[in-house]
Scaffold this motif. Sequence first.
Motif, short mmCIF file in Angstrom:
data_model
loop_
_atom_site.label_atom_id
_atom_site.label_comp_id
_atom_site.label_asym_id
_atom_site.label_seq_id
_atom_site.Cartn_x
_atom_site.Cartn_y
_atom_site.Cartn_z
N TYR A 1 0.83 3.66 -3.48
CA TYR A 1 -0.31 3.83 -4.38
C TYR A 1 -0.99 2.47 -4.63
O TYR A 1 -2.21 2.36 -4.62
N LYS A 2 -0.18 1.42 -4.87
CA LYS A 2 -0.74 0.09 -5.11
C LYS A 2 -1.49 -0.43 -3.89
O LYS A 2 -2.56 -1.02 -4.00
N GLU B 1 4.98 4.63 -5.39
CA GLU B 1 4.35 3.62 -6.23
C GLU B 1 3.85 2.45 -5.37
O GLU B 1 2.73 1.95 -5.57
N THR C 1 -0.95 5.86 -13.61
CA THR C 1 -1.39 6.52 -12.38
C THR C 1 -1.05 8.00 -12.42
O THR C 1 -0.40 8.49 -13.35
N SER D 1 -4.81 1.35 -3.58
CA SER D 1 -5.73 0.90 -4.62
C SER D 1 -6.35 -0.44 -4.26
O SER D 1 -7.55 -0.67 -4.45
#
Length: 278
Positions: free
Chosen positions: A261-262, A258, A227, A265
């Motif tokens: 971000y997941k 993190e 990423t 997504s």
Amino acid sequence: MTNTTLQASREWWSQRWLELLDSYRFKKRLERARNYARQGNVLSIEFKGAKVLAKVQGSEIEPYTVSLSLNYFSDEEWGYIIETMSKKAVFAAKLLAGEMPQNIEEVFTANGLSLFPFTLGDVHSKCSCPDKANPCKHVGAIYYQLGDRFSEDPFVLFQLRGRTKEQIISDLRQLRGAKLEPEATATLDHQQTINHNQYNVKIDNFWQYNEPLDSSLVVITPSSNETVLDVLGAIPLAKTEESVINLTSSDVVMKYLETLYKEVSQKAMLAAMNVGGS
């Protein structure tokens, strides 16, 4: 500052002008002229066309009137000079930046002329003082003052030859514009012909696509394992005391990003697949 240091600090075209004066054999008179220039005896300097008119305070109550000029070039001669200048963009660029191109003299010599006077006899000067010698110390003071003016504005030297800065720049732009316009017009016409005849491109609709997409051509894939956080690396936060689980402030922030971000997504994938949509 010594005379040698002062001379070295001037621009090369200013030094060329002063070298002409320094070749004068009466050194004591030059020293008095230099002192006049430094001590504020030059009350005013102004241009009247290509001629310099000045007031210099001497030993009398009333200041002396000084005039100075060079042989100025004719309109025809300046036409040749500007045309030669226009062939090299570096000349216009340097002059617009307030610098004298190092090889500017080549422009004048190519047309049988000289920008700088060869001898003091090529400089026409006059002073209202009773001193019969020329240059007198009042005229000499104007020489030195003009040397400083040349350092500040190289176009002053051109003005002594009969052309102001505005005239030179305007003439250069017209000549260079006249040369570039046919080329630019031809290039533009060629591009328009290609755009309209060969590709039929319409700029207003260039980024629009109104046809339905073929589902077999659409592929939705999750993001790669690497990423943007991996590319950027650890965030350089100030160091603090480590916590019980040996995590620094930077580690805590990276862990949070993190996770975020997941989550983003996953939501993007669901939105792309239209899960839960109408």
